[in-house]
Scaffold this motif. Structure first.
Motif, PDB file in Angstrom:
ATOM      1  N   ASN A  17     -27.863   3.068  16.275  1.00  0.00           N
ATOM      2  CA  ASN A  17     -27.301   2.284  17.370  1.00  0.00           C
ATOM      3  C   ASN A  17     -27.949   0.905  17.458  1.00  0.00           C
ATOM      4  OD1 ASN A  17     -25.430   4.154  18.239  1.00  0.00           O
ATOM      5  ND2 ASN A  17     -26.802   5.096  19.726  1.00  0.00           N
ATOM      6  N   GLU A  18     -29.252   0.852  17.170  1.00  0.00           N
ATOM      7  CA  GLU A  18     -29.970  -0.418  17.251  1.00  0.00           C
ATOM      8  C   GLU A  18     -29.595  -1.359  16.108  1.00  0.00           C
ATOM      9  OE1 GLU A  18     -34.583  -2.117  17.526  1.00  0.00           O
ATOM     10  OE2 GLU A  18     -34.186   0.027  17.310  1.00  0.00           O
ATOM     11  N   HIS A  19     -29.471  -0.806  14.903  1.00  0.00           N
ATOM     12  CA  HIS A  19     -29.207  -1.637  13.725  1.00  0.00           C
ATOM     13  C   HIS A  19     -27.713  -1.767  13.411  1.00  0.00           C
ATOM     14  CE1 HIS A  19     -33.476  -0.606  13.272  1.00  0.00           C
ATOM     15  NE2 HIS A  19     -33.568  -1.700  12.558  1.00  0.00           N
ATOM     16  N   ARG A  20     -26.897  -1.009  14.103  1.00  0.00           N
ATOM     17  CA  ARG A  20     -25.436  -1.046  14.012  1.00  0.00           C
ATOM     18  C   ARG A  20     -24.893  -0.492  12.688  1.00  0.00           C
ATOM     19  NH1 ARG A  20     -24.032  -0.285  18.386  1.00  0.00           N
ATOM     20  NH2 ARG A  20     -21.919  -0.914  17.897  1.00  0.00           N
ATOM     21  N   LYS A  21     -25.444  -0.935  11.547  1.00  0.00           N
ATOM     22  CA  LYS A  21     -24.994  -0.424  10.250  1.00  0.00           C
ATOM     23  C   LYS A  21     -26.207  -0.302   9.335  1.00  0.00           C
ATOM     24  CE  LYS A  21     -21.131  -1.999   8.613  1.00  0.00           C
ATOM     25  NZ  LYS A  21     -20.106  -2.855   7.954  1.00  0.00           N
ATOM     26  N   VAL A  22     -26.399   0.873   8.734  1.00  0.00           N
ATOM     27  CA  VAL A  22     -27.575   1.103   7.895  1.00  0.00           C
ATOM     28  C   VAL A  22     -27.173   1.803   6.607  1.00  0.00           C
ATOM     29  CG1 VAL A  22     -29.246   1.183   9.792  1.00  0.00           C
ATOM     30  CG2 VAL A  22     -28.059   3.264   9.124  1.00  0.00           C
ATOM     31  N   VAL A  23     -27.946   1.553   5.559  1.00  0.00           N
ATOM     32  CA  VAL A  23     -27.678   2.215   4.282  1.00  0.00           C
ATOM     33  C   VAL A  23     -28.431   3.538   4.247  1.00  0.00           C
ATOM     34  CG1 VAL A  23     -27.271   0.051   3.075  1.00  0.00           C
ATOM     35  CG2 VAL A  23     -29.575   1.009   3.121  1.00  0.00           C
ATOM     36  N   LEU A  50     -20.817  10.969  17.304  1.00  0.00           N
ATOM     37  CA  LEU A  50     -21.825  10.020  17.766  1.00  0.00           C
ATOM     38  C   LEU A  50     -22.012   8.838  16.825  1.00  0.00           C
ATOM     39  CD1 LEU A  50     -24.445  12.655  18.953  1.00  0.00           C
ATOM     40  CD2 LEU A  50     -22.861  11.343  20.378  1.00  0.00           C
ATOM     41  N   ILE A  51     -21.655   8.993  15.552  1.00  0.00           N
ATOM     42  CA  ILE A  51     -21.739   7.913  14.573  1.00  0.00           C
ATOM     43  C   ILE A  51     -20.524   7.976  13.659  1.00  0.00           C
ATOM     44  CG2 ILE A  51     -24.281   7.924  14.566  1.00  0.00           C
ATOM     45  CD1 ILE A  51     -23.981   9.308  11.718  1.00  0.00           C
ATOM     46  N   LYS A  52     -20.394   6.979  12.796  1.00  0.00           N
ATOM     47  CA  LYS A  52     -19.340   6.969  11.791  1.00  0.00           C
ATOM     48  C   LYS A  52     -19.984   6.885  10.415  1.00  0.00           C
ATOM     49  CE  LYS A  52     -15.364   4.282  10.187  1.00  0.00           C
ATOM     50  NZ  LYS A  52     -14.559   3.042  10.408  1.00  0.00           N
ATOM     51  N   ARG A  53     -19.685   7.840   9.535  1.00  0.00           N
ATOM     52  CA  ARG A  53     -20.174   7.780   8.159  1.00  0.00           C
ATOM     53  C   ARG A  53     -19.350   6.761   7.381  1.00  0.00           C
ATOM     54  NH1 ARG A  53     -22.650  12.526   6.354  1.00  0.00           N
ATOM     55  NH2 ARG A  53     -22.989  11.401   4.390  1.00  0.00           N
ATOM     56  N   ILE A  54     -20.038   5.918   6.642  1.00  0.00           N
ATOM     57  CA  ILE A  54     -19.366   4.945   5.783  1.00  0.00           C
ATOM     58  C   ILE A  54     -19.934   5.092   4.375  1.00  0.00           C
ATOM     59  CG2 ILE A  54     -18.878   3.301   7.629  1.00  0.00           C
ATOM     60  CD1 ILE A  54     -21.329   1.721   6.760  1.00  0.00           C
ATOM     61  N   HIS A  55     -19.292   4.456   3.411  1.00  0.00           N
ATOM     62  CA  HIS A  55     -19.762   4.567   2.022  1.00  0.00           C
ATOM     63  C   HIS A  55     -21.182   4.017   1.918  1.00  0.00           C
ATOM     64  CE1 HIS A  55     -19.619   4.783  -2.307  1.00  0.00           C
ATOM     65  NE2 HIS A  55     -19.994   3.508  -2.392  1.00  0.00           N
ATOM     66  N   GLY A  56     -22.108   4.886   1.518  1.00  0.00           N
ATOM     67  CA  GLY A  56     -23.482   4.463   1.313  1.00  0.00           C
ATOM     68  C   GLY A  56     -24.340   4.393   2.552  1.00  0.00           C
ATOM     69  N   GLY A  57     -23.848   4.901   3.692  1.00  0.00           N
ATOM     70  CA  GLY A  57     -24.658   4.825   4.901  1.00  0.00           C
ATOM     71  C   GLY A  57     -23.947   5.305   6.147  1.00  0.00           C
ATOM     72  N   ALA A  58     -24.275   4.690   7.269  1.00  0.00           N
ATOM     73  CA  ALA A  58     -23.710   5.093   8.555  1.00  0.00           C
ATOM     74  C   ALA A  58     -23.571   3.877   9.457  1.00  0.00           C
ATOM     75  CB  ALA A  58     -24.583   6.146   9.229  1.00  0.00           C
ATOM     76  N   GLU A  59     -22.670   4.006  10.417  1.00  0.00           N
ATOM     77  CA  GLU A  59     -22.374   2.889  11.318  1.00  0.00           C
ATOM     78  C   GLU A  59     -22.324   3.390  12.756  1.00  0.00           C
ATOM     79  OE1 GLU A  59     -19.368  -0.716  10.647  1.00  0.00           O
ATOM     80  OE2 GLU A  59     -18.339   1.161  11.118  1.00  0.00           O
ATOM     81  N   ALA A  60     -22.845   2.575  13.676  1.00  0.00           N
ATOM     82  CA  ALA A  60     -22.809   2.940  15.089  1.00  0.00           C
ATOM     83  C   ALA A  60     -21.392   2.836  15.626  1.00  0.00           C
ATOM     84  CB  ALA A  60     -23.737   2.030  15.892  1.00  0.00           C
ATOM     85  N   LEU A  61     -21.080   3.673  16.599  1.00  0.00           N
ATOM     86  CA  LEU A  61     -19.819   3.536  17.313  1.00  0.00           C
ATOM     87  C   LEU A  61     -19.956   2.403  18.307  1.00  0.00           C
ATOM     88  CD1 LEU A  61     -18.920   7.253  18.049  1.00  0.00           C
ATOM     89  CD2 LEU A  61     -17.989   5.777  16.277  1.00  0.00           C
ATOM     90  N   SER A  62     -18.914   1.616  18.461  1.00  0.00           N
ATOM     91  CA  SER A  62     -18.986   0.480  19.378  1.00  0.00           C
ATOM     92  C   SER A  62     -18.990   0.944  20.810  1.00  0.00           C
ATOM     93  CB  SER A  62     -17.788  -0.454  19.167  1.00  0.00           C
ATOM     94  OG  SER A  62     -17.751  -1.438  20.181  1.00  0.00           O
ATOM     95  N   PRO A  63     -19.984   0.514  21.624  1.00  0.00           N
ATOM     96  CA  PRO A  63     -20.001   0.897  23.028  1.00  0.00           C
ATOM     97  C   PRO A  63     -18.902   0.221  23.834  1.00  0.00           C
ATOM     98  CG  PRO A  63     -21.747  -0.684  22.588  1.00  0.00           C
ATOM     99  CD  PRO A  63     -21.144  -0.308  21.267  1.00  0.00           C
ATOM    100  N   ASP A  64     -18.228  -0.766  23.230  1.00  0.00           N
ATOM    101  CA  ASP A  64     -17.161  -1.472  23.945  1.00  0.00           C
ATOM    102  C   ASP A  64     -15.802  -0.812  23.760  1.00  0.00           C
ATOM    103  OD1 ASP A  64     -18.864  -3.478  24.903  1.00  0.00           O
ATOM    104  OD2 ASP A  64     -18.757  -4.534  22.985  1.00  0.00           O
ATOM    105  N   SER A  65     -15.745   0.174  22.865  1.00  0.00           N
ATOM    106  CA  SER A  65     -14.475   0.833  22.599  1.00  0.00           C
ATOM    107  C   SER A  65     -14.063   1.719  23.756  1.00  0.00           C
ATOM    108  CB  SER A  65     -14.593   1.693  21.333  1.00  0.00           C
ATOM    109  OG  SER A  65     -13.451   2.495  21.165  1.00  0.00           O
TER     110      SER A  65
END
Length: 259
Positions: A17-23, A50-65
């Motif tokens: 959540n802090e880094h938004r997108k991580v490998v 709680l998160i979204k898996r992406i190729h090579g890592g993970a991404e935070a869900l947007s709190p504005d959604s």
């Protein structure tokens, strides 16, 4: 082992959540676990939404959604205002002069803090919610213990291992918590992994715990279970809770105080 897994996943969620997108390699190296363990952690977090898996890592869900499981605190403050005031007024009558109180980071607990400020009660308040601290900061009869930790962006509160370790050494006469869902089968539940252990600790370390929840929290269970209703004294809710929903609780109805 389950507790250790939950605490690590809590920390992983906070990091994402802090880094938004991580490998992926950054995660398992940062948390000093095997790739297989981190892969299981990410799978568990994704399955809970709680998160979204992406190729090579993970991404935070947007709190504005609008579809996010993390509604901003300022949006929740403006909801069910009269109901929260009614609940807070009742909860205030449960507090005796000289008591120690834990106030959770919830908007109904915030309303209770506002009510406490208008009294002459001598209390020790333990909280992780910046807004509650601000309200009671200069109250002459209030001693305050603020629990530090990871700052939850958009929530004006702290959480995580540091906060939990601090709270672990404290005891209070009364704990007041908020939840995202209440059902007969699952009891108390919440949508955010990073506060589950915190709320469990409040229940464990308080002589008695009350849940402050307006009627909308009874519509469905949230993703993550906190505790069964048997672990708390009562759920205090407003008069808009319908007879139909209340009757679904059967013998557990005595745990619910409808105003």
């Amino acid at each position: 082992m389950i507790i250790l897994n939950n605490r690590r996943r809590n920390a992983v969620l906070q990091y994402i959540n802090e880094h938004r997108k991580v490998v992926f390699s950054e995660l398992y190296l940062t948390f000093d676990v095997s790739p297989a363990t981190m892969r299981r952690d990410l799978t568990a977090l994704e399955e809970k939404g709680l998160i979204k898996r992406i190729h090579g890592g993970a991404e935070a869900l947007s709190p504005d959604s609008e579809s996010s499981a993390f509604p901003k605190i300022d949006r929740r403050i403006t909801q069910c205002v009269a109901e929260k005031e009614s609940i807070a007024h009742y909860a205030l009558q449960l507090i005796q002069d000289g008591s120690s109180i834990i106030l959770d980071a919830s908007t109904t607990c915030l309303t209770l803090a506002q009510a406490i400020k208008n009294t002459k009660l001598h209390l020790t308040i333990i909280t992780n919610y910046f807004e509650i601290a601000n309200i009671l900061l200069n109250a002459d009869t209030i001693d305050m213990l603020f629990i530090g930790g990871y700052v939850r962006k958009g929530y004006s509160s702290t959480s995580g291992i540091i906060a939990e370790d601090n709270l672990m050494d404290m005891n209070a006469d009364i704990g007041f918590i908020g939840v995202d869902g209440i059902t007969p089968e699952k009891g108390l539940s919440n949508n955010q992994l990073d506060v589950i252990e915190w709320k469990k600790l409040i229940i464990k370390n308080s002589g008695v715990t009350y849940v402050l929840a307006d009627h909308t929290k009874f519509q469905a269970a949230a993703i993550l279970q906190i505790a069964p209703l048997s672990d708390i004294a009562n759920v205090i809710t407003d008069e808009k809770l319908s007879d139909k929903i209340l009757d679904q609780f059967g013998e557990k109805k005595d745990k619910i105080i409808r105003l």
